[in-house]
Design a protein around this motif. Structure first.
Motif, PDB file in Angstrom:
ATOM      1  N   THR A 194      -2.650   0.877  -4.263  1.00  0.00           N
ATOM      2  CA  THR A 194      -2.161  -0.495  -4.071  1.00  0.00           C
ATOM      3  C   THR A 194      -1.838  -1.067  -5.452  1.00  0.00           C
ATOM      4  OG1 THR A 194      -4.395  -1.414  -4.179  1.00  0.00           O
ATOM      5  CG2 THR A 194      -3.541  -0.878  -1.981  1.00  0.00           C
ATOM      6  N   ILE A 222      -6.716   1.470   4.787  1.00  0.00           N
ATOM      7  CA  ILE A 222      -7.323   2.438   3.862  1.00  0.00           C
ATOM      8  C   ILE A 222      -8.495   3.150   4.534  1.00  0.00           C
ATOM      9  CG2 ILE A 222      -8.628   2.658   1.713  1.00  0.00           C
ATOM     10  CD1 ILE A 222      -6.897   0.352   0.613  1.00  0.00           C
ATOM     11  N   VAL A 232      -4.693  -4.353   4.983  1.00  0.00           N
ATOM     12  CA  VAL A 232      -4.541  -3.240   4.046  1.00  0.00           C
ATOM     13  C   VAL A 232      -5.884  -2.524   3.863  1.00  0.00           C
ATOM     14  CG1 VAL A 232      -4.033  -2.626   1.650  1.00  0.00           C
ATOM     15  CG2 VAL A 232      -2.586  -4.283   2.850  1.00  0.00           C
ATOM     16  N   ILE A 274       0.858  -1.176   0.000  1.00  0.00           N
ATOM     17  CA  ILE A 274       0.000   0.000   0.000  1.00  0.00           C
ATOM     18  C   ILE A 274       0.894   1.226   0.000  1.00  0.00           C
ATOM     19  CG2 ILE A 274      -0.199  -0.108   2.534  1.00  0.00           C
ATOM     20  CD1 ILE A 274      -2.939   1.256   2.245  1.00  0.00           C
ATOM     21  N   LEU A 315      -6.845  -7.345  -1.873  1.00  0.00           N
ATOM     22  CA  LEU A 315      -6.481  -6.617  -0.667  1.00  0.00           C
ATOM     23  C   LEU A 315      -6.540  -7.529   0.550  1.00  0.00           C
ATOM     24  CD1 LEU A 315      -8.320  -3.177  -0.959  1.00  0.00           C
ATOM     25  CD2 LEU A 315      -5.943  -3.720  -1.500  1.00  0.00           C
TER      26      LEU A 315
END
Length: 322
Positions: free
Chosen positions: A270, A284, A280, A143, A276
Motif C-alpha cells: 500500500t 489484506i 483495505v 492496494i 489503511l
C-alpha cells in the motif's frame, strides 16, 4: 496543458482516430484537432503522425500517454470519491495487481469481504509488476499485489508470500499421469514460461541450469493464463506460479508439483504512510486466509524478510519432497 486536452489525447489513443475520438467525447472533429494541437504546442513535441484522416502515435506520444493514463484514472476516482462523500457512501476501492492475482485470488478475496461491504465502485487494474509498484507509489491505487523483487521508498510492504511453482500440462499429455513431474522430464520438450528475465523467470532458468535440463524450445509470454492456455493447446509444458494455477482451474489442464522447488514470491503493498481503510485492511487479511487454504506450500513472511528473500531469488532451486 489542461484537462480537456489530456482527455482529447486519451480518447484518440483509445479510438485510434480523431473521428472516433470526437464521437466518444461528443465533440466536433475540428474542435478535437485543435485541442490536440494546443497540447502539442504546450508540450513542445508531436504526439501524433498525421496522414490525411489516419493518425499514428509518435514514440514521444506513446511515452507521454503512459503518464497521462494513470493521471486521468486518478481524476476519475477523485470524482467518484467526491460523489460518495456528497452521498455519504463508502469511498471507491482501487486495486493494482499482476495478472495472476487479478484472475485468481483477488475475486475470491473480494467475495469473502461480503457483497454488502463492498463500495459501489471497485477498480481492478491488471498490470505488469513494475506498473503495479508505480500505481501504489503515486497513490493511483490503494492496494497492490506484485511479485518480487520490489524496493520503493513510497511503498509499505505488509507481508510477503511464497509458494512453489507448478507444471501445467494438457490432460492428454503422458506427464499428466504422474503425481509429481521431474524437472528432468522437460529435457527435449518445449518449455512454456514467463518472459520477464528479472523476476520469477530467472528462478526457472537457474533451476534448469543447475539440474542440467535443456528444453528443446521455449515459448514465453507475459501472463500465466496465456501460458496455461498454450499448455492446454499441447504446445508444451508450462512452468507457472501457483496463484493462477490453483485459483483459476482450466478444463483440459492438470496441475502438478515439481520435484524441484522453484519458489514464487509476491508482496502485498500500500502507499507508505497512508492510513489503511477498513476495507483495505480486511482485504489484506483475506489474501492471507485464501493463500493458506488454497495454495499448497504457502508461506507468509514478514516484510522485514524482503532483503533476504530477494537475495534468495539469485540462488538455484532445490529438491522438493513431492
Amino acid at each position: 496543458m489542461d484537462l480537456r486536452q489530456l482527455e482529447a489525447f486519451a480518447a484518440v489513443m483509445s479510438a485510434g482516430s480523431i473521428t472516433g475520438a470526437a464521437r466518444l467525447l461528443g465533440r466536433s472533429q475540428p474542435a478535437l484537432t485543435r485541442l490536440i494541437q494546443d497540447l502539442e504546442n504546450s508540450l513542445g513535441f508531436s504526439l501524433l503522425h498525421r496522414s490525411g484522416p489516419r493518425v499514428t502515435t509518435t514514440e514521444q506520444g506513446l511515452r507521454f500517454y503512459q503518464e497521462v493514463e494513470p493521471v486521468l484514472a486518478w481524476l476519475r476516482q477523485l470524482r467518484e470519491r467526491a460523489d460518495a462523500i456528497a452521498a455519504d457512501k463508502p469511498r471507491s476501492l482501487s486495486i493494482a495487481s499482476i495478472a495472476s492475482f487479478s484472475v485468481g485470488m483477488l475475486p475470491a478475496a473480494l467475495r469473502r469481504l461480503g457483497l454488502d461491504n463492498l463500495p459501489d465502485q471497485i477498480h481492478i487494474r491488471t498490470a505488469i509488476a513494475e506498473q503495479v509498484v508505480q500505481d501504489i507509489a503515486t497513490q493511483v491505487s490503494e492496494i497492490g499485489i506484485t511479485s518480487l523483487p520490489v524496493d520503493h521508498p513510497a511503498l509499505e510492504i505488509h507481508w510477503i508470500g511464497e509458494a512453489p511453482c507448478v507444471a501445467a500440462i494438457a490432460s492428454d499429455d503422458p506427464l499428466a499421469e504422474l503425481d509429481c513431474v521431474p524437472l528432468s522430464a522437460l529435457a527435449g520438450r518445449r518449455l512454456i514460461t514467463l518472459a520477464n528475465p528479472f523476476r520469477w523467470r530467472r528462478r526457472v532458468d537457474l533451476a534448469l541450469e543447475a539440474n542440467g535440463v535443456t528444453p528443446a524450445a521455449v515459448l514465453d509470454t507475459n501472463t500465466s493464463n496465456a501460458a496455461i492456455m498454450s499448455a492446454r493447446a499441447g504446445l508444451g509444458v508450462a512452468l507457472i506460479e501457483p496463484i493462477i494455477a490453483y485459483g483459476m482451474p482450466v478444463e483440459g489442464v492438470v496441475i502438478r508439483p515439481l520435484d524441484v522447488k522453484i519458489s514464487f514470491f509476491w508482496a502485498i503493498v500500500t502507499p507508505y504512510g497512508r492510513p489503511l481503510a477498513a476495507l483495505v485492511s480486511g482485504l489484506i487479511d483475506k489474501f492471507d486466509e485464501i493463500g493458506r487454504e488454497t495454495i499448497p506450500g504457502f508461506v507468509r513472511h514478514p516484510a522485514e524478510a524482503r532483503q533476504q528473500l530477494v537475495a534468495d531469488l539469485a540462488r538455484p532451486a532445490y529438491s522438493s519432497d513431492c
